[in-house]
Design an enzyme around this catalytic site. Sequence first.
Site, PDB file in Angstrom:
ATOM      1  N   ASP A 174      69.632  62.159  24.862  1.00 55.40           N
ATOM      2  CA  ASP A 174      70.247  60.852  25.143  1.00 55.40           C
ATOM      3  C   ASP A 174      69.204  59.735  25.158  1.00 55.40           C
ATOM      4  O   ASP A 174      69.526  58.594  25.459  1.00 55.40           O
ATOM      5  CB  ASP A 174      71.012  60.887  26.476  1.00 55.40           C
ATOM      6  CG  ASP A 174      70.092  61.170  27.659  1.00 55.40           C
ATOM      7  OD1 ASP A 174      69.030  61.813  27.438  1.00 55.40           O
ATOM      8  OD2 ASP A 174      70.401  60.755  28.781  1.00 55.40           O
TER       9      ASP A 174
ATOM     10  N   LYS B 149      71.622  58.914  39.764  1.00 53.67           N
ATOM     11  CA  LYS B 149      71.235  58.663  38.369  1.00 53.67           C
ATOM     12  C   LYS B 149      72.351  59.025  37.394  1.00 53.67           C
ATOM     13  O   LYS B 149      72.394  58.494  36.288  1.00 53.67           O
ATOM     14  CB  LYS B 149      69.993  59.502  38.010  1.00 53.67           C
ATOM     15  CG  LYS B 149      68.688  58.850  38.398  1.00 53.67           C
ATOM     16  CD  LYS B 149      67.501  59.706  37.994  1.00 53.67           C
ATOM     17  CE  LYS B 149      67.149  59.552  36.525  1.00 53.67           C
ATOM     18  NZ  LYS B 149      65.907  60.298  36.166  1.00 53.67           N
ATOM     19  N   TYR B 150      73.241  59.964  37.816  1.00 48.35           N
ATOM     20  CA  TYR B 150      74.215  60.475  36.861  1.00 48.35           C
ATOM     21  C   TYR B 150      75.660  60.254  37.273  1.00 48.35           C
ATOM     22  O   TYR B 150      76.562  60.664  36.572  1.00 48.35           O
ATOM     23  CB  TYR B 150      73.971  61.976  36.615  1.00 48.35           C
ATOM     24  CG  TYR B 150      72.538  62.264  36.209  1.00 48.35           C
ATOM     25  CD1 TYR B 150      72.098  61.920  34.934  1.00 48.35           C
ATOM     26  CD2 TYR B 150      71.638  62.845  37.100  1.00 48.35           C
ATOM     27  CE1 TYR B 150      70.781  62.158  34.568  1.00 48.35           C
ATOM     28  CE2 TYR B 150      70.332  63.088  36.736  1.00 48.35           C
ATOM     29  CZ  TYR B 150      69.901  62.736  35.472  1.00 48.35           C
ATOM     30  OH  TYR B 150      68.613  62.964  35.106  1.00 48.35           O
TER      31      TYR B 150
ATOM     32  N   GLU C  35      55.049  52.502  37.471  1.00 49.42           N
ATOM     33  CA  GLU C  35      55.595  53.774  37.941  1.00 49.42           C
ATOM     34  C   GLU C  35      54.992  54.908  37.114  1.00 49.42           C
ATOM     35  O   GLU C  35      55.611  55.433  36.216  1.00 49.42           O
ATOM     36  CB  GLU C  35      57.130  53.790  37.839  1.00 49.42           C
ATOM     37  CG  GLU C  35      57.765  55.028  38.469  1.00 49.42           C
ATOM     38  CD  GLU C  35      58.166  56.124  37.478  1.00 49.42           C
ATOM     39  OE1 GLU C  35      58.611  57.174  37.934  1.00 49.42           O
ATOM     40  OE2 GLU C  35      58.045  55.918  36.253  1.00 49.42           O
TER      41      GLU C  35
ATOM     42  N   ASP D 243      58.847  51.633  34.081  1.00 46.53           N
ATOM     43  CA  ASP D 243      59.087  53.067  34.058  1.00 46.53           C
ATOM     44  C   ASP D 243      58.083  53.761  33.134  1.00 46.53           C
ATOM     45  O   ASP D 243      57.933  53.389  31.967  1.00 46.53           O
ATOM     46  CB  ASP D 243      60.526  53.279  33.540  1.00 46.53           C
ATOM     47  CG  ASP D 243      61.007  54.696  33.678  1.00 46.53           C
ATOM     48  OD1 ASP D 243      61.203  55.140  34.826  1.00 46.53           O
ATOM     49  OD2 ASP D 243      61.179  55.364  32.634  1.00 46.53           O
TER      50      ASP D 243
ATOM     51  N   LYS E   4      74.879  61.860  29.551  1.00 48.70           N
ATOM     52  CA  LYS E   4      74.739  62.939  30.515  1.00 48.70           C
ATOM     53  C   LYS E   4      75.833  62.861  31.575  1.00 48.70           C
ATOM     54  O   LYS E   4      76.224  61.769  31.999  1.00 48.70           O
ATOM     55  CB  LYS E   4      73.382  62.848  31.225  1.00 48.70           C
ATOM     56  CG  LYS E   4      72.172  63.067  30.324  1.00 48.70           C
ATOM     57  CD  LYS E   4      71.935  64.541  30.045  1.00 48.70           C
ATOM     58  CE  LYS E   4      70.739  64.787  29.137  1.00 48.70           C
ATOM     59  NZ  LYS E   4      69.456  64.637  29.823  1.00 48.70           N
TER      60      LYS E   4
END
Lengths: 647, 647
Positions: free
Chosen positions: A345, A521-522, A410, A381, A250
Site C-alpha cells: 500500500d 493507524k488502521y 522521527e 516520518d 490495509k
Amino acid sequence: MSNRNRKRILIENIRPLVDNGLYPLKREPGDWVPVIADIFRDGHQKICAWVEYKSSGKKHWSKVKMDCTNPGLDLWEAGFQVEQIGFYDYRIASYCDDFGTWLLDTGKKVEADTDFASDILEGIALIKNYLSWLPEYERAHVKNILKKLDKATGDMQRWQLISCPKLLHILENHPDPASRVESDKLKIRVDRVKARFAAWYECFPRSCGFEPGVSGTFKDVIKRLPEIAAMGFDVLYFPPIHPVGFSKRKGPNNSLTCSENDPGCPYSIGNELGGHDEIEPSLGTFEDFAELVAACEKFGLEIALDFAINCSPDHPYLKEHPDWFSKRPDGTIKFAENPPKKYEDIYPINFESSDYKSIWKEMRRIFLFWAKKGVRIFRVDNPHTKPFAFWSWVIEEVQSKYPDVIFLSEAFTRPKVMKALAKLGFTQSYSYFTWRNEKQELTEYFEELTTPPESDFYRANLFTNTPDIFPTFLQGGGQPAYKIRAVLAATLSTVYGIFQGFELCEGIPVPGKEEYLNSDKYEIRTRDWNAPGNIKELISKLNKIRKEYPAMQEYDNLEFYQAENNKVLFYGKSLGDQHLMIAVNLDPFVTHSSFVHVPLEKFGLGPAQEYQVHDLLTDRRYLWRGSKNYVELNPKVEPAHVFLLRK
Amino acid sequence: MSNRNRKRILIENIRPLVDNGLYPLKREPGDWVPVIADIFRDGHQKICAWVEYKSSGKKHWSKVKMDCTNPGLDLWEAGFQVEQIGFYDYRIASYCDDFGTWLLDTGKKVEADTDFASDILEGIALIKNYLSWLPEYERAHVKNILKKLDKATGDMQRWQLISCPKLLHILENHPDPASRVESDKLKIRVDRVKARFAAWYECFPRSCGFEPGVSGTFKDVIKRLPEIAAMGFDVLYFPPIHPVGFSKRKGPNNSLTCSENDPGCPYSIGNELGGHDEIEPSLGTFEDFAELVAACEKFGLEIALDFAINCSPDHPYLKEHPDWFSKRPDGTIKFAENPPKKYEDIYPINFESSDYKSIWKEMRRIFLFWAKKGVRIFRVDNPHTKPFAFWSWVIEEVQSKYPDVIFLSEAFTRPKVMKALAKLGFTQSYSYFTWRNEKQELTEYFEELTTPPESDFYRANLFTNTPDIFPTFLQGGGQPAYKIRAVLAATLSTVYGIFQGFELCEGIPVPGKEEYLNSDKYEIRTRDWNAPGNIKELISKLNKIRKEYPAMQEYDNLEFYQAENNKVLFYGKSLGDQHLMIAVNLDPFVTHSSFVHVPLEKFGLGPAQEYQVHDLLTDRRYLWRGSKNYVELNPKVEPAHVFLLRK
C-alpha cells in the site's frame, strides 16, 4: 608571502562547536553563546580580540571584547546573547595591541628609572599612526593629547600625558587593522523557544469523534481542545491528514484485506482526490482546518503535521511523475519492501531518480503550502531513509521563508544517523528514551543528551509512546508505569510528548510485540476521555510545574544526584536561585525508599542547614537538613516527588 | 542541487588528526597511520569505503579497503604504512554498494522462498550497469557470467550464478563512481627516523681545544669524535659557528666589558668578515668544516647547526639592509631589549619590515647554503619570537629541496606557542623536561607528550642541560643527580641531548640562578674529558641499550606503571614481544625501595608465573614472580634499573 608581515596571531581550538564548525550551534532567543579559544602570537607583544556577531540577514556586526582568562594557557573568552530567530554568524578577530605593548615596555623603563626619551618619541609616532585608521569620533581626543604632548616639557610630563587611561582605552579598542587575523565564519541556528520547550499531544483526528465507526473530524477536534489545553499541552500533532489510498488499503490490525468501511492507514497517502496538499474529506475541508488552526491558537495550542514521503498506489504522483518511482524490469512501479516483507500500500519516492530536482522542489512546495495554511511544526516520518543532502536543502529553503518552522526528526535508527539529521538541520529529534527504563541507562543517556557537544545540536523530544510503539514497560506496569514515564518525560527533557490514550493508561499489546492491538493507524476508534484510572491530573500538574518554573524550561541544566537505592532516580534542574529536585521510583510494582544526596554546595546550603522541600505534585512540604535525606515512594500512590527547594 | 541524487554518504570524525586536519600528522618511515572514521548513509543500503594515499609527489593513489568494525556505531577502520620521506596525502572515499545491497535483499527473498524472478532481472540489469565503469581487466569475467545467465534456465540456477563470490568480489571493489563521496585531503609529514630517534651531544667547537685560552677548532673537534661516538651519540650540535661581532662584545660571565682576547658570544653573529654564511676564522675554514662533516659521517655522527636570527652590531646586514631593522626616532638602529634589560650586542631583525619578503628569502638562502654544505639538522634559536607564518613557509621551502632536513624548535615559552611551532612545521621541539623532577609531574607531562593528539605532531627532544640552563636539580645533587637525569632523558623520550660537561657532572652555578658560571657562551674553556667522577660509562650503556632494543626507539609506546614509593618512577616501553621496564630513584640523596607493579597481562605473563628481569645497566638478573615485586635503588651506586623482561 603576500602582506604577511603584520599577521602574527593564531586563533585555535574555538569552542563550543559542532563538528569543528561544519554545522551550526543550536540556540533559542535569549540564550547565551560562549566563545572560547586559544589565541596567541609569537613574541611577548600584547594582542587583543573580539567576538564579532550578527543576525545573518544584517550587515552590521556587533562586537564584544574577549578577555584573556588564563594567560599561561592563552585562553580567551567572551560570549553574547542571541535574540532573533534565524541564523547568526560569528567569528573571532584578533589584532596586535601595539600601543598597549609600547605602554607596557616603556612603563618598565620609567619604573626602572632608565632613559626613555626616545621611547616617548616612538610612542608619539605610534599614536600618529593610529590616527590614520581611528574613527572620526575618537580623533579629537587623541589629537588634543598630541597637541599637549607637543607643548609638554620633560619626558615625565609627557609620560603622564601619554599613559592616561582614556587614551589607552581609545587606542586599545582601535588596533592596527593590518594586524587583524580572523577565524572562519561560524554559524548559530536560533529557533523559537518552542523548539526547546513544549509539551506535545499526538492524536488521530479521526479518533476524536464520538460515534463508534464514524470518523472524527476537525470540528470534533475543536470540541476536544479545552480538555487537551487543560492538561497543559502546547502542540497538537496529527499523523497524516491527507486522502488515504484505496488500492491495497490495509484493514484493522494491519490486515492485508479490508472491508468497504475501513478507513485505511493515513500513512498510505493520496488517492484520486489528491495527495500531500489535500485533506481527507472525512476529516473536513480546508475551511474546517483553518477554523481548527484558529481555535487552537485561542487555547495556546499549535498544530503539528506529519510529513511522510509515502505514496499510496493511487497518489496522483504515480501518474504525473512515474519517473519519480523505481520500476521493475517489466515496467511496473515498485512498492516498498524490506525483504522479505512487502508494503504493497506504499510506494516510496526514488530520490535517486534522474529527475530528483523536481522531487526536491515538490517537497519544498508541500512544506510551504502547509506553512501558508498556518502550520509551522512538521514531524517528519522516517527522514533517515531519504538523502541527507535533501533534508539540509529543504529545511534551509523552508526556514528561509518561514524562520519559525520547527522540524522534528522521527528517526529511530543508529545514533550517528540520528545525530547527523539533527546536525544538518532538524530542529528536534526523537530519542531512545522510550526504551530507557533503568537508572544507569537513563543517567548515561541523558548526561550525553544534555551536555555538549550533543546539547549544542540535538534537542530530544521524549515520547512516552507513539502509534507504533507501546513500550513493554507500560504494557506490564499498569497506572504506576504510566505515571513514572510521564514524570520522566516531562522532567528529563524540556520537550516531550504523549500519544492519545496514554493519559488513560490504556492499551492492549499485540502479543509479544511493542505494538498496539486495534491501533488507531488502521481503524476509527472512540474513547471515553475521562475513563476511570486516567492520569490527566498528574499530567496537568507536570505541565503546570514546567510552565511555572523557568528552571524546568532549560534543556542543558539537568544534573543527576546520588540516590542510594538503585531503583530511585534522583536529579535536578536549576536556574539562578531556583532549584527543583525530582525523585522517581523506577519500579512500578514495589515501594522503594532511598537516601538521596542533595548537592548542598550547588544550592548554596550549609552542611547542617535546614531547608524545606516542597513537593509540587502533592503540595506536601518536608523539612530536610544536610546532604543526606530520606524519600519513600509508593508507586501505587505517587511514584515521584517534584521538589522545589525553599530556603 | 547539482547531481546530488547519488551522494548519500557522510564521512565524519576522521581520527587521528591534528587540529581537525589543519596540520599534518607526523610520522617516520615504516610507521603505521591508522585511519578511523564514522561513515554512513541514509536508509539500509550497504556502503563500502577505502583509504586512498600517496606520497605527495606521486600521481598514483594506493588504496586500502576500510572495514566496518562496529556497525552499530558506523565505525570504519583501516591504516597504511608510510615509507618515503616527505609529505603524504590521504583521504577517505566511500561509495554505495549497490550490488552488495541487491545481493543481500534478494538473498532474503530466496531464503524466504518468495518469488524473486523480477529481482534476478534487476540484478542482471545492475551488473550490466557496472560494465560501464568496470576496468577492462575485470570485464571478461563479468561478461562471461552474464552470458551464462542468459543461457541459464530457472531462477534458482541464475541465483547461484549471480551470487558467486568472485563476481561479488569484483563488483564490490568497483562500486558506482557517481556515488563516490570523499573526505578532505589530509596530510602526513614523514621525517627520517633520526627525527624520532637520536642522541644529541652539544658542544662549542671553541671549547674542544686543548690549550687554555686558545680557541678550539674544527680540527680539534675531529680529535674528539672517537670519544663522543664511543658514548653512543648520533648528533653533534654546535651553537653558532659564524664570525662573532666586536662592537659591544660581551666578556666572561656576560660582562658588558671585554678584553681584547675575549672571544665574545657566538650568538652575537657577524662582523666585517661576514654573517650567517661565514665561519668564524678561529674555528677553521670551509675546508676544515667539510673535513669535519666527512669525519663525523665515519663515526656515525651528524652535525647540527644553530640557526639564530641575531645580528651583532657589525653584521653586514646592518649596512646592506638597514631597513630590515627597527629604528629609533633619531634614525639609529635599535638593539634588542626586554625592558628594562638591554642587549646591546644583538640587533634583532624586524620581520614587520615592509621589505620582509627579502628577509624571508635571505633566511631561506642561509638554510639552503648550509644544507648544501652537508648540514641537515638545524636547531633554531628562539623561533617563538619570529612570525609563525615565516616558519611554516621557510620549513616547507627548505624541505621541498632537502626533504631530510630536521628543524629543532628551541622555544621555552607557553605550551600553546610551543605546540603551534611543532604543528606548523618544526620536526622536533625542546620541552619542559628540564624542570620536571617529581613523579607526578613527570608522569602527567610524559603521558601528555607521548599520547595523541600531542604525539601525532610533537617530538620532544629532552635536554638534561643547555649552555643557558643549569637545572637546580643538578646543582645540588652531585653525580647521582646527573645519572638520574641521564636515565630519564635517554628512556622517557627517544630523542634527547646533553650539553658538554654534563657527562663530567661538572658545573658551578651563578648563585641563585639556573645558569653556569664561566659559561662557554662567553669564554674559551678547556676540560679534561675523562675527569674523575664522570658518567660516560652510564651514558654509553644507555645509548647502547637504546640502539640494541627497538622498543626503546618508539616514541609513543611509553607507559607508566605503579611504584608504591613516591620517589620511585616505574615505567616501560614495549614493542611486540620486547618489554623493557625502567625503575628510577628520583631522589639523588637517599636510597629508596619500592614495590613495583608489573603489568602481567600486557606482557602475557600468568599471575603466578616466574620470569627473569635482566638489568641491562649492571648485567644483574633477578627472578620475579607475579605483579608485585621489590626494587631497591641506592643513588650513590646506581639510581636506576633498566630491565629487559626474559620469560
